[in-house]
Design a protein around this motif. Sequence first.
Motif, PDB file in Angstrom:
ATOM      1  N   ARG B  91     -58.021   2.784-140.046  1.00  0.00           N
ATOM      2  CA  ARG B  91     -58.929   1.966-140.885  1.00  0.00           C
ATOM      3  C   ARG B  91     -58.134   1.279-141.986  1.00  0.00           C
ATOM      4  NH1 ARG B  91     -62.265   6.396-140.805  1.00  0.00           N
ATOM      5  NH2 ARG B  91     -61.766   6.914-142.952  1.00  0.00           N
ATOM      6  N   GLN B  92     -57.272   2.041-142.623  1.00  0.00           N
ATOM      7  CA  GLN B  92     -56.497   1.494-143.729  1.00  0.00           C
ATOM      8  C   GLN B  92     -55.659   0.311-143.269  1.00  0.00           C
ATOM      9  OE1 GLN B  92     -54.439   3.805-147.052  1.00  0.00           O
ATOM     10  NE2 GLN B  92     -52.813   3.622-145.541  1.00  0.00           N
ATOM     11  N   GLU B  93     -55.047   0.475-142.101  1.00  0.00           N
ATOM     12  CA  GLU B  93     -54.193  -0.598-141.573  1.00  0.00           C
ATOM     13  C   GLU B  93     -55.008  -1.863-141.295  1.00  0.00           C
ATOM     14  OE1 GLU B  93     -51.499  -0.050-137.996  1.00  0.00           O
ATOM     15  OE2 GLU B  93     -50.803   1.512-139.379  1.00  0.00           O
ATOM     16  N   LYS B  94     -56.156  -1.654-140.663  1.00  0.00           N
ATOM     17  CA  LYS B  94     -57.026  -2.796-140.350  1.00  0.00           C
ATOM     18  C   LYS B  94     -57.437  -3.531-141.619  1.00  0.00           C
ATOM     19  CE  LYS B  94     -59.179  -1.592-135.970  1.00  0.00           C
ATOM     20  NZ  LYS B  94     -60.219  -0.700-135.459  1.00  0.00           N
ATOM     21  N   ARG B  95     -57.845  -2.712-142.624  1.00  0.00           N
ATOM     22  CA  ARG B  95     -58.303  -3.295-143.886  1.00  0.00           C
ATOM     23  C   ARG B  95     -57.192  -4.127-144.505  1.00  0.00           C
ATOM     24  NH1 ARG B  95     -60.386   1.303-145.783  1.00  0.00           N
ATOM     25  NH2 ARG B  95     -58.548   1.790-147.013  1.00  0.00           N
ATOM     26  N   ASN B  96     -56.001  -3.553-144.514  1.00  0.00           N
ATOM     27  CA  ASN B  96     -54.865  -4.254-145.112  1.00  0.00           C
ATOM     28  C   ASN B  96     -54.512  -5.512-144.336  1.00  0.00           C
ATOM     29  OD1 ASN B  96     -54.715  -2.424-147.112  1.00  0.00           O
ATOM     30  ND2 ASN B  96     -53.080  -1.202-146.160  1.00  0.00           N
ATOM     31  N   ALA B  97     -54.586  -5.406-143.002  1.00  0.00           N
ATOM     32  CA  ALA B  97     -54.264  -6.566-142.164  1.00  0.00           C
ATOM     33  C   ALA B  97     -55.232  -7.713-142.458  1.00  0.00           C
ATOM     34  CB  ALA B  97     -54.328  -6.179-140.697  1.00  0.00           C
ATOM     35  N   LYS B  98     -56.524  -7.334-142.599  1.00  0.00           N
ATOM     36  CA  LYS B  98     -57.540  -8.354-142.906  1.00  0.00           C
ATOM     37  C   LYS B  98     -57.233  -9.044-144.225  1.00  0.00           C
ATOM     38  CE  LYS B  98     -61.839  -7.163-140.805  1.00  0.00           C
ATOM     39  NZ  LYS B  98     -62.977  -6.260-140.946  1.00  0.00           N
ATOM     40  N   LYS B  99     -56.926  -8.199-145.208  1.00  0.00           N
ATOM     41  CA  LYS B  99     -56.616  -8.703-146.548  1.00  0.00           C
ATOM     42  C   LYS B  99     -55.474  -9.719-146.477  1.00  0.00           C
ATOM     43  CE  LYS B  99     -57.604  -5.678-150.411  1.00  0.00           C
ATOM     44  NZ  LYS B  99     -57.086  -4.500-151.121  1.00  0.00           N
ATOM     45  N   LEU B 100     -54.438  -9.349-145.744  1.00  0.00           N
ATOM     46  CA  LEU B 100     -53.240 -10.192-145.655  1.00  0.00           C
ATOM     47  C   LEU B 100     -53.547 -11.484-144.925  1.00  0.00           C
ATOM     48  CD1 LEU B 100     -50.446  -7.559-144.941  1.00  0.00           C
ATOM     49  CD2 LEU B 100     -50.736  -8.924-147.007  1.00  0.00           C
ATOM     50  N   GLU B 101     -54.494 -11.391-143.985  1.00  0.00           N
ATOM     51  CA  GLU B 101     -54.878 -12.583-143.224  1.00  0.00           C
ATOM     52  C   GLU B 101     -55.493 -13.627-144.161  1.00  0.00           C
ATOM     53  OE1 GLU B 101     -57.842 -12.795-139.799  1.00  0.00           O
ATOM     54  OE2 GLU B 101     -56.274 -11.397-139.125  1.00  0.00           O
ATOM     55  N   LYS B 102     -56.390 -13.112-145.051  1.00  0.00           N
ATOM     56  CA  LYS B 102     -57.042 -14.014-146.006  1.00  0.00           C
ATOM     57  C   LYS B 102     -56.029 -14.572-146.999  1.00  0.00           C
ATOM     58  CE  LYS B 102     -61.644 -12.073-146.108  1.00  0.00           C
ATOM     59  NZ  LYS B 102     -62.351 -10.984-146.794  1.00  0.00           N
ATOM     60  N   ASN B 103     -55.265 -13.678-147.555  1.00  0.00           N
ATOM     61  CA  ASN B 103     -54.331 -14.079-148.601  1.00  0.00           C
ATOM     62  C   ASN B 103     -52.996 -13.370-148.388  1.00  0.00           C
ATOM     63  OD1 ASN B 103     -52.920 -14.610-150.883  1.00  0.00           O
ATOM     64  ND2 ASN B 103     -54.285 -13.476-152.265  1.00  0.00           N
ATOM     65  N   PRO B 104     -51.981 -14.094-147.889  1.00  0.00           N
ATOM     66  CA  PRO B 104     -50.703 -13.448-147.561  1.00  0.00           C
ATOM     67  C   PRO B 104     -50.021 -12.820-148.775  1.00  0.00           C
ATOM     68  CG  PRO B 104     -50.811 -15.686-146.680  1.00  0.00           C
ATOM     69  CD  PRO B 104     -51.995 -15.529-147.580  1.00  0.00           C
ATOM     70  N   ASP B 105     -50.383 -13.251-149.985  1.00  0.00           N
ATOM     71  CA  ASP B 105     -49.717 -12.692-151.166  1.00  0.00           C
ATOM     72  C   ASP B 105     -50.432 -11.474-151.738  1.00  0.00           C
ATOM     73  OD1 ASP B 105     -47.917 -14.714-150.951  1.00  0.00           O
ATOM     74  OD2 ASP B 105     -49.112 -16.091-152.179  1.00  0.00           O
ATOM     75  N   ALA B 106     -51.561 -11.113-151.118  1.00  0.00           N
ATOM     76  CA  ALA B 106     -52.352 -10.027-151.680  1.00  0.00           C
ATOM     77  C   ALA B 106     -51.570  -8.723-151.682  1.00  0.00           C
ATOM     78  CB  ALA B 106     -53.629  -9.853-150.874  1.00  0.00           C
ATOM     79  N   LYS B 107     -51.820  -7.934-152.736  1.00  0.00           N
ATOM     80  CA  LYS B 107     -51.154  -6.620-152.800  1.00  0.00           C
ATOM     81  C   LYS B 107     -51.978  -5.630-151.990  1.00  0.00           C
ATOM     82  CE  LYS B 107     -48.475  -6.745-156.987  1.00  0.00           C
ATOM     83  NZ  LYS B 107     -48.476  -6.459-158.438  1.00  0.00           N
ATOM     84  N   VAL B 108     -51.314  -4.962-151.007  1.00  0.00           N
ATOM     85  CA  VAL B 108     -52.072  -3.991-150.214  1.00  0.00           C
ATOM     86  C   VAL B 108     -51.708  -2.588-150.685  1.00  0.00           C
ATOM     87  CG1 VAL B 108     -52.292  -5.464-148.188  1.00  0.00           C
ATOM     88  CG2 VAL B 108     -50.294  -3.972-148.438  1.00  0.00           C
ATOM     89  N   LYS B 109     -52.714  -1.731-150.688  1.00  0.00           N
ATOM     90  CA  LYS B 109     -52.472  -0.356-151.095  1.00  0.00           C
ATOM     91  C   LYS B 109     -52.312   0.507-149.840  1.00  0.00           C
ATOM     92  CE  LYS B 109     -55.022  -0.602-155.390  1.00  0.00           C
ATOM     93  NZ  LYS B 109     -56.420  -0.530-155.873  1.00  0.00           N
ATOM     94  N   VAL B 110     -51.297   1.355-149.883  1.00  0.00           N
ATOM     95  CA  VAL B 110     -51.155   2.324-148.791  1.00  0.00           C
ATOM     96  C   VAL B 110     -51.343   3.717-149.376  1.00  0.00           C
ATOM     97  CG1 VAL B 110     -49.631   3.262-147.026  1.00  0.00           C
ATOM     98  CG2 VAL B 110     -49.568   0.819-147.554  1.00  0.00           C
ATOM     99  N   ARG B 111     -52.421   4.345-148.980  1.00  0.00           N
ATOM    100  CA  ARG B 111     -52.690   5.698-149.504  1.00  0.00           C
ATOM    101  C   ARG B 111     -52.345   6.721-148.425  1.00  0.00           C
ATOM    102  NH1 ARG B 111     -57.338   3.184-151.430  1.00  0.00           N
ATOM    103  NH2 ARG B 111     -57.400   2.978-153.688  1.00  0.00           N
ATOM    104  N   THR B 112     -51.902   7.888-148.889  1.00  0.00           N
ATOM    105  CA  THR B 112     -51.714   8.971-147.914  1.00  0.00           C
ATOM    106  C   THR B 112     -53.036   9.699-147.759  1.00  0.00           C
ATOM    107  OG1 THR B 112     -50.959  10.355-149.700  1.00  0.00           O
ATOM    108  CG2 THR B 112     -49.261   9.371-148.323  1.00  0.00           C
ATOM    109  N   TYR B 113     -53.202  10.270-146.605  1.00  0.00           N
ATOM    110  CA  TYR B 113     -54.451  10.949-146.259  1.00  0.00           C
ATOM    111  C   TYR B 113     -54.685  12.143-147.169  1.00  0.00           C
ATOM    112  CZ  TYR B 113     -57.878  13.444-143.431  1.00  0.00           C
ATOM    113  OH  TYR B 113     -58.979  14.099-142.997  1.00  0.00           O
ATOM    114  N   PRO B 114     -55.860  12.217-147.801  1.00  0.00           N
ATOM    115  CA  PRO B 114     -56.087  13.278-148.783  1.00  0.00           C
ATOM    116  C   PRO B 114     -56.684  14.562-148.208  1.00  0.00           C
ATOM    117  CG  PRO B 114     -57.878  11.711-148.871  1.00  0.00           C
ATOM    118  CD  PRO B 114     -56.999  11.279-147.737  1.00  0.00           C
ATOM    119  N   GLY B 115     -56.761  14.681-146.900  1.00  0.00           N
ATOM    120  CA  GLY B 115     -57.438  15.842-146.294  1.00  0.00           C
ATOM    121  C   GLY B 115     -56.721  17.142-146.589  1.00  0.00           C
TER     122      GLY B 115
END
Lengths: 269, 333
Positions: B91-115
Amino acid sequence: MIEDSYLQISQVGIEFPTDGEPFRALQDVQLKIAKGEFVSLIGHSGCGKSTVLNIVAGLYKATEGAVILEEREVSEPGPDRAVVFQNHALLPWLSVYQNVELAVKCVFKKTKTEHEIKDWIEHNLSLVHMDHAMHKLPNEISGGMKQRVGIARCLAMQPKVLLMDEPFGALDALTRAHLQDSLMEIQQQLGNTVIMITHDVDEAVLLSDRIVMMTNGPAASIGEVLSIDLPRPRDRVVLAEDPEFNNYRQQVLRFLYEKQRNPAAKAVA
Amino acid sequence: MSATSIMAKVSELRKLATLENFKLLIDNGIRAMALPVLGICMFLLLWQLVANNIVTSLGQFPGPTQVYEQSQNLVADHNRERNKEASFYERQEKRNAKKLEKNPDAKVKVRTYPGKATFFDQIVTSLITVAFGFLIATLVAVPLGIVCGLSESAYRCVNPIIQTFKPVSPLAWLPLVTMVVSALYVSEDPFFEKSFLTSAFTVALCCLWPTVVNTIVGVASIDRDLINVSRVLQLNAWVHIRKIVIPSAIPMIFTGLRLSLATGWMVLIAAEMLAQNPGLGKFIWDEFQNGSSHSLGRIMVAVLVIGIIGFALDRLMLALQRAVSWDKQAILR
């Protein structure tokens, strides 16, 4: 320098500390040995033969007196006085080759090249006829073979004196005879100076130029010295019937069993 | 006797021989396989019988069947958690990919799984912790043992200290180690968790001693002849240790190491409970605090796993000893 004081054991005595009175093992041991001479020390067990050898080796420190080798006093053990131990004392985790290598590298590290060291190790192993088993571990060869390697290790150090502590005592009679012949041959060829401890009369007469007979301890000393003037090379089969050989044997036996009776035998009687 | 009767005799003998062999094979088979299996079966039966008669405030004491169920549950938990983790990253990857698609300069957050850590993660943590503690102990104990084995004076200096600290329980060390780690290990971005270091050091302090003592004995009992060889060759101290001391002391050093590792593994569980290092000790503690009807079964699973791992660690050391030892004929057990 006088020819026959290459090695000089001079007024040597030793005491070992015990709980009570110190135990005096040796008293006034006096002996001069010429270069290239083969000398045997013979005596009953417990008479301090090994102690004399250990003092010459530098493994024990004499309480009084000194050992002088080539005009220098012996103060610590060193490779110029190589010791062949009764139980071969090979390092069981090193192969035959590596055991000799350890000794050779200690002595010749600076003077020989890598290649020369290898040749020298192989040469010495072939002297004792052990070049075929160079890469075996001591556990994989027989007792006689181990002792051959022990001798090769000492020869390879080119010691000034070769000290042998009952080198063949733990071997069976046939193997012992083989090794004695090998040793005679090698000593003839290289002219080593040898001190050998033994309690085998035949062995002493066969191998030695002189037999040093020791009195019983405590405070043991040299009883008699017998020169063996038999021509070399000596052949054990021929000598077995030689009256002169038997005469020498008898002299040693007389010393051991008449003049210096075995202390254990005395106790029984 | 005619030729045929001889032949008959021979074949008869041969049959007998194979029959003998077969019997021997069965005998050996029984000894090697059947007896241990029999022992285990009897143990399980007894366990079930006893368990049926013990009722605690958390329900009935778990028998083999409940423990088996709980082990299945733990595996299932683990798989569920792994799937969750995978889908989280997806999910995180998809979300980030979408973000980058809209705006290539957008800052994407990568979180580690908190489980939360699963049972198997906790096993891994425990193994790493014990390995680290054991390593530290070995690095101190073997050199110390060699020095004390070689020098009578060093031995006399160190012996009272060894004898005093040897019987100290890990629980006594733990508060001290905790405070020392907190005081000395201060960093913004710690590479190790404090609880990890506390547990590992406690393990190290407790599993130091068997290796020290056995190494001393091993080094002090080297064959006199070999020492004399070394003296005649005038080997320097370093070569003497490398060529003569260590090879002859290796069997005793390994005896010590195996005792140390076993001690370390036992100490670790206690240390983890108190230091809250996320390993098997913490698992047991958490289950105990949890107090659900499954807790006792799960703790029993952990007990068995601890035992099996301890056994495996010992076999591992034995294999290592076989590989390192020069005497391949020696019987090691």
